[in-house]
Design a protein around this motif. Structure first.
Motif, mmCIF file in Angstrom:
data_model
loop_
_atom_site.group_PDB
_atom_site.id
_atom_site.type_symbol
_atom_site.label_atom_id
_atom_site.label_comp_id
_atom_site.label_asym_id
_atom_site.label_seq_id
_atom_site.Cartn_x
_atom_site.Cartn_y
_atom_site.Cartn_z
ATOM 1 N N ARG A 54 32.925 47.973 39.386
ATOM 2 C CA ARG A 54 32.455 46.591 39.390
ATOM 3 C C ARG A 54 32.432 46.044 40.813
ATOM 4 O O ARG A 54 33.312 46.320 41.619
ATOM 5 N N PHE A 55 31.420 45.251 41.086
ATOM 6 C CA PHE A 55 31.224 44.743 42.448
ATOM 7 C C PHE A 55 32.261 43.684 42.807
ATOM 8 O O PHE A 55 33.034 43.856 43.746
ATOM 9 N N ASP A 56 32.311 42.564 42.095
ATOM 10 C CA ASP A 56 33.242 41.484 42.419
ATOM 11 C C ASP A 56 33.263 40.505 41.252
ATOM 12 O O ASP A 56 32.222 39.980 40.865
ATOM 13 N N ASN A 57 34.452 40.265 40.711
ATOM 14 C CA ASN A 57 34.566 39.384 39.548
ATOM 15 C C ASN A 57 34.265 37.922 39.875
ATOM 16 O O ASN A 57 34.040 37.113 38.963
ATOM 17 N N ARG A 58 34.291 37.559 41.154
ATOM 18 C CA ARG A 58 33.929 36.189 41.513
ATOM 19 C C ARG A 58 32.410 35.995 41.481
ATOM 20 O O ARG A 58 31.928 34.866 41.490
ATOM 21 N N ILE A 59 31.658 37.105 41.483
ATOM 22 C CA ILE A 59 30.200 37.050 41.366
ATOM 23 C C ILE A 59 29.772 37.308 39.930
ATOM 24 O O ILE A 59 28.930 36.602 39.371
ATOM 25 N N ASN A 60 30.358 38.323 39.312
ATOM 26 C CA ASN A 60 30.006 38.643 37.930
ATOM 27 C C ASN A 60 30.496 37.554 36.978
ATOM 28 O O ASN A 60 31.596 37.025 37.132
#
Length: 645
Positions: free
Chosen positions: A212-218
């Protein structure tokens, strides 16, 4: 007061007399030292033409001389005579004449000339029909098999698509563990939720395990198709209309797509903001950045869209604000779908479309973006990247010519899969138009010549100045027709057309300029100054024909400009008669030439001459020697040698 004025007047008289005497000495010294004169070819042509002589090349030169100096009313006079003499002219003369007619208010005739110009430029009905019925499958075939492709190795049984480079990572959208999939993910109102993932790009070209890239973006809704600035500190990405925990819909309660921006602060992606040209009533998605990162490209169905979705661009201002979105126009957009733009390091615009002729579904196309903002015709990138199903979201490394694209073709892992490719041959046709500017007479290099490039409609594209080696160069498009104009003081401005071949390489266009002002001195041949090869007479005759009189008018004009100039007229033949016959015939012709000049005002004391027959051949073509007609022609010549100034 009177005394003061008298002293002032006397002083000025002395100064004037001294100045005049000095100038006279300088002039005398110059005359003694140089013993030459300047012959203004254009002025001579005009004086000759005003006497009623007609010549197509002369009218072209006179019209051009005034046209290039923006004296359109004067140019119109000579272009009118040109077209009265011969309507079959190159397209540029119709265009120039049309502009000149506007300068005198004759719009009806100007429109007529422009209609003929368009016809001669290839815009007639046949050309239009040919363009609209081209065999696009043959063109796609010609563009095909320039890639090797393989599964990228990061795909799941769900949708994986829309990748982007971020340092040594490939960032992409995936629905692999975010729930069920109801519709294809490339449709903006589908209900399958995708998040951003990243995978390390290894030195051997393989990709590491996705994470996953970043939970603040997703979020719990869609995130997809990111693009990153080169410094890795700013990201634009696509998301459903969802911000700060709130979801919005359009008038029909459909949650559409928007573009968002995020910045990297101390290693954390934060400051997620939506872009100001988003709307709850239409979708904005799939961002791409220009090479200089000052323009953002995207897909949308906002007002002004030509079809189902179009490509747009918007300026990114220095203060972080944005300009007004602009539709890329009908060279790119159609009544169908244009989407998933990407700008390569070489300013190539890649995008997906089902409106342009293709192989089926969405196909990937490429167009070249020019510095002036223009866009070339799009080309289908061909097989195996494109196929019968949807192919989209291509991105390419401009240096290695490797990259990724998304497809839903059979044989993959899931609904949409990411494939890796290597381009083995560039599609873009790259051409350089270059040449050397020289003197037509002696071949001398002409540095510091202004060279201007025009397109086929005479729109100025670029100007350069030839370098110290008289070399000039332009970057041009394959298959296009251009006009190249060369301008230099003391030379006749020259313009010529060139059509660039449809293959990469270099097109050579040497430019030889004719002197407008010739330097002549004792011993020079005036015939060479005006390119008079021969004064023509009818067979076995010695009286002056009309076309011969036209050439002699040039000599007459120069001799009247310089009343102390004396000329020796020399007539020569080839060897294809007896020696005695040729000598007598050439002598009669030389004397007829002298008689014509005397009759038209030149004192007989200023003229000498005789015929030399075949005694002064300039090549090997003597009696009994087999020669071509061109070689014999070289010996048949007229000379006007300056014997005194």
């Amino acid at each position: 007061m009177k005394i003061k004025n008298l002293i002032y007047s006397s002083l000025m008289s002395i100064i004037a007399f001294q100045g005049y005497a000095q100038k006279a000495k300088v002039a005398a010294a110059d005359k003694e030292y140089d013993r030459y004169a300047y012959v203004d070819a254009i002025a001579t042509y005009e004086r000759v033409a005003n006497k009623g002589y007609t010549d197509e090349s002369m009218f072209q030169k006179l019209g051009n001389a005034y046209y290039f100096n923006a004296e359109l009313e004067k140019a119109e006079k000579w272009y009118e005579k040109l077209f009265d003499m011969n309507q079959n002219q190159d397209p540029e003369y119709y265009y120039r004449y049309s502009q000149c007619l506007k300068s005198i208010g004759d719009y009806a005739k100007s429109d007529k000339m422009m209609t003929e110009f368009n016809h001669k430029s290839g815009n007639d009905l046949r050309a239009k029909l040919f363009k609209s019925n081209r065999n696009y499958l043959d063109e796609i075939k010609a563009n095909s098999w320039r890639y090797t492709i393989e599964n990228a190795g990061i795909n799941s049984k769900f949708s994986d698509y829309g990748s982007s480079f971020s340092g040594n990572n490939l960032v992409f959208a995936s629905a692999r563990d975010t729930g069920g999939i109801a519709k294809k993910v490339f449709k903006w109102n589908n209900q399958s939720f995708t998040n951003l993932y990243r995978s390390e790009m290894k030195s051997d070209g393989s990709l590491g395990k996705p994470e996953r890239f970043d939970n603040r973006i997703n979020s719990k809704f869609h995130e997809s198709t990111p693009v990153f600035t080169k410094d890795g500190k700013t990201m634009y990405f696509t998301r459903n209309n969802f911000l700060n925990g709130k979801k919005k819909g359009d008038s029909e309660r459909v949650t559409l797509l928007k573009l968002y921006k995020s910045t990297l602060e101390k290693g954390v992606w934060s400051n997620v903001t939506e872009l100001p040209f988003n709307s709850d009533q239409y979708s904005v998605a799939h961002p791409a950045l220009s090479v200089d990162e000052k323009t953002l490209y995207f897909a949308s169905d906002m007002p002004g869209t030509l079809g189902q979705s179009d490509l747009f661009k918007v300026k990114i201002n220095d203060d972080g604000s944005y300009g007004t979105p602009e539709n890329l126009g009908d060279k790119i957009n159609t009544e169908g779908r244009e989407t998933f733009p990407f700008i390569s390091d070489h300013n190539e615009l890649y995008y997906a479309s089902d409106g342009h002729p293709g192989l089926g579904g969405l196909d990937i196309f490429v167009a070249q973006l020019s510095k002036d903002g223009s866009i070339s015709e799009s080309q289908n990138v061909g097989e195996p990247v494109n196929g019968k199903t949807d192919d989209f979201a291509l991105l390419i490394n401009g240096q290695s010519r490797t990259g990724f694209f998304t497809t839903n073709r059979s044989g993959g892992e899931g609904y949409d899969d990411i494939y890796r490719f290597t381009e083995t041959k560039k599609l873009t046709c790259e051409q350089e138009l270059a040449g050397v500017v020289t003197d037509l007479g002696d071949g001398k290099l002409l540095p510091m010549t202004q060279v201007i490039l025009f397109d086929n409609n005479f729109k100025e594209l670029q100007q350069v100045v030839s370098d110290e080696k008289a070399h000039y160069a332009f970057e041009v498009k394959c298959g296009e027709t251009y006009y190249v104009r060369a301008i230099k003081a003391d030379y006749i401005t020259k313009e010529q057309s060139i059509t660039i071949v449809r293959e990469s390489g270099k097109t050579d266009l040497p430019i030889a300029l004719e002197k407008a002002i010739s330097k002549v001195t004792v011993g020079d041949d005036l015939a060479k100054s005006f390119k008079i090869e021969i004064i023509y007479f009818d067979l076995d005759k010695s009286f002056i024909r009309k076309d011969a009189a036209f050439e002699l008018e040039k000599i007459l004009d120069v001799m009247k400009q310089y009343p102390t100039m004396k000329i020796d007229v020399r007539s020569h033949t080839d060897s294809r008669q007896t020696h005695a016959y040729n000598e007598k015939l050439s002598d009669r012709r030389a004397k007829s030439t002298i008689a014509w000049l005397v009759k038209n005002g030149i004192a007989a004391s200023r003229l000498t001459g005789r015929g030399y027959g075949e005694t002064q051949l300039v090549n090997k073509c003597a009696d009994g020697v087999k020669c071509t007609e061109a070689e014999h022609q070289a010996n048949r010549r007229s000379e006007f040698i300056i014997t005194s100034m």
